[in-house]
Design a protein around this motif. Structure first.
Motif, PDB file in Angstrom:
ATOM      1  N   ASP A  48     103.976  76.393 -24.512  1.00  0.00           N
ATOM      2  CA  ASP A  48     102.633  76.000 -24.077  1.00  0.00           C
ATOM      3  C   ASP A  48     102.597  75.642 -22.598  1.00  0.00           C
ATOM      4  O   ASP A  48     101.518  75.550 -22.001  1.00  0.00           O
ATOM      5  N   GLY A  49     103.766  75.393 -22.012  1.00  0.00           N
ATOM      6  CA  GLY A  49     103.793  75.027 -20.601  1.00  0.00           C
ATOM      7  C   GLY A  49     105.201  75.004 -20.051  1.00  0.00           C
ATOM      8  O   GLY A  49     106.191  75.008 -20.798  1.00  0.00           O
ATOM      9  N   LEU A  50     105.288  74.992 -18.735  1.00  0.00           N
ATOM     10  CA  LEU A  50     106.566  74.958 -18.026  1.00  0.00           C
ATOM     11  C   LEU A  50     106.641  73.662 -17.226  1.00  0.00           C
ATOM     12  O   LEU A  50     105.788  73.391 -16.376  1.00  0.00           O
ATOM     13  N   LEU A  51     107.656  72.840 -17.524  1.00  0.00           N
ATOM     14  CA  LEU A  51     107.843  71.548 -16.869  1.00  0.00           C
ATOM     15  C   LEU A  51     108.935  71.649 -15.808  1.00  0.00           C
ATOM     16  O   LEU A  51     110.003  72.212 -16.057  1.00  0.00           O
ATOM     17  N   PHE A  52     108.658  71.068 -14.640  1.00  0.00           N
ATOM     18  CA  PHE A  52     109.665  70.932 -13.594  1.00  0.00           C
ATOM     19  C   PHE A  52     109.923  69.446 -13.374  1.00  0.00           C
ATOM     20  O   PHE A  52     108.981  68.671 -13.146  1.00  0.00           O
ATOM     21  N   PHE A  53     111.199  69.043 -13.468  1.00  0.00           N
ATOM     22  CA  PHE A  53     111.585  67.664 -13.167  1.00  0.00           C
ATOM     23  C   PHE A  53     112.172  67.637 -11.764  1.00  0.00           C
ATOM     24  O   PHE A  53     113.154  68.312 -11.477  1.00  0.00           O
TER      25      PHE A  53
END
Length: 326
Positions: A48-53
């Motif tokens: 559902d989405g792409l997370l960048f930390f």
């Protein structure tokens, strides 16, 4: 290039997580390309989405979240819990501050929402009822339990900036086809919603329990939406159905969370507590621009976490069956 990544989810709202804390790996154009490729459900990953930390000068870390269409979201409550857990485990602590596009939120490890389920509480504190912050092309200052004849008949809506834009409608019954139609229409009405909007249907199932379904801008219908559930809990209190500062159980297709909406000096906030589940870690090998030719190598599957979350789903579904829907 070879890229390690993690698949995680909050209430079934699933994400690919990329760690850029030590170094920024991608340009802004490449983030759009990555989100479209990695989130594609017909591809090797799907999410559902792409997370960048990332690192932050204002907090312990920073979250950036991109939708499957390549757009960037101002806030993602489910993603914030997942990023918060990842940061806590990286830093060996139970509490971290996470910078988002619009502010800084505290994320803390919480007591398990169900046995064996890693649970984190995220603070959503950059909330506004001013329609300029959503924005909506209207002359009034706010939209609270009012009709929007341009969008739908027979329904009333409340607009909330979480700080991503949300419409909440309290309904007697949730129909996916109706929500899909209204969600799509709202995001085509750029004269009314110039930046688009998330649309939430909220159904009361008990005094301290609601069921929420969300059409997410840039995504569509999802298993759950953390900021949408938080917005719905806030509106539930705002409209007088339930007092502020008391916990509400919020059910969704992906299980359940607990929300506590508060108000102080006309400032609203919501504490969102729910699972932050890791599913697997992978190493992806690819090159730009032929990213769709990627090769995925599975590193680890979090079997026990997946099983414990499955038991939570069974538990929440059993509870819902015990409620008498109005």
């Amino acid at each position: 290039m070879k890229l390690p990544l993690w698949k995680c989810h909050g209430s079934g709202n699933d994400f690919i997580l990329i760690n850029e804390y030590e170094a920024i790996l991608f340009s802004e154009e490449e983030r759009v390309t990555l989100s479209q490729a990695f989130c594609d459900r017909t591809g090797k990953l799907g999410a559902d989405g792409l997370l960048f930390f990332q690192n932050s000068e204002r907090a312990d870390g920073k979250m950036r979240m991109f939708n499957p269409d390549g757009s960037e979201a101002e806030m993602c409550g489910n993603g914030l819990r997942c990023i918060g857990r990842f940061a806590c485990e990286q830093f060996h602590t139970d509490s971290v501050s996470i910078e988002t596009l619009k502010g800084v939120s505290q994320v803390v490890r919480d007591k398990p929402i169900y046995k064996g389920v890693e649970t984190y509480q995220a603070e959503l504190n950059t909330i506004s009822l001013n329609i300029k912050d959503i924005p909506i092309a209207m002359t009034s200052k706010s939209l609270i339990d009012q009709a929007l004849p341009e969008l739908a008949t027979g329904l009333t809506f409340t607009a909330v900036s979480m700080p991503n834009p949300h419409l909440v409608s309290i309904v007697s019954q949730i129909y996916d086809t109706t929500l899909q139609e209204i969600g799509e229409k709202a995001n085509q009405l750029t004269t009314l919603f110039p930046k688009g909007v998330n649309v939430n249907f909220c159904q009361i199932i008990d005094e301290a329990a609601i069921y929420v379904r969300t059409y997410e801008r840039g995504v569509g219908l999802t298993q759950s939406c953390g900021s949408g559930m938080s917005a719905s809990a806030l509106v539930y209190c705002l409209l007088g159905y339930y007092p502020f500062s008391k916990s509400i159980e919020v059910y969704n297709r992906g299980g359940l969370v607990s929300c506590q909406a508060t108000v102080s000096h006309h400032q609203h906030s919501v504490l969102l507590s729910g699972n932050a589940t890791f599913m697997f870690s992978n190493t992806i090998e690819f090159d730009f621009p032929n990213i769709n030719l990627m090769t995925a190598y599975c590193d680890h599957v979090f079997v026990e976490e997946i099983q414990n979350y499955g038991r939570l789903l069974e538990y929440s579904e059993g509870l819902i069956n015990n409620f008498r829907f109005e």
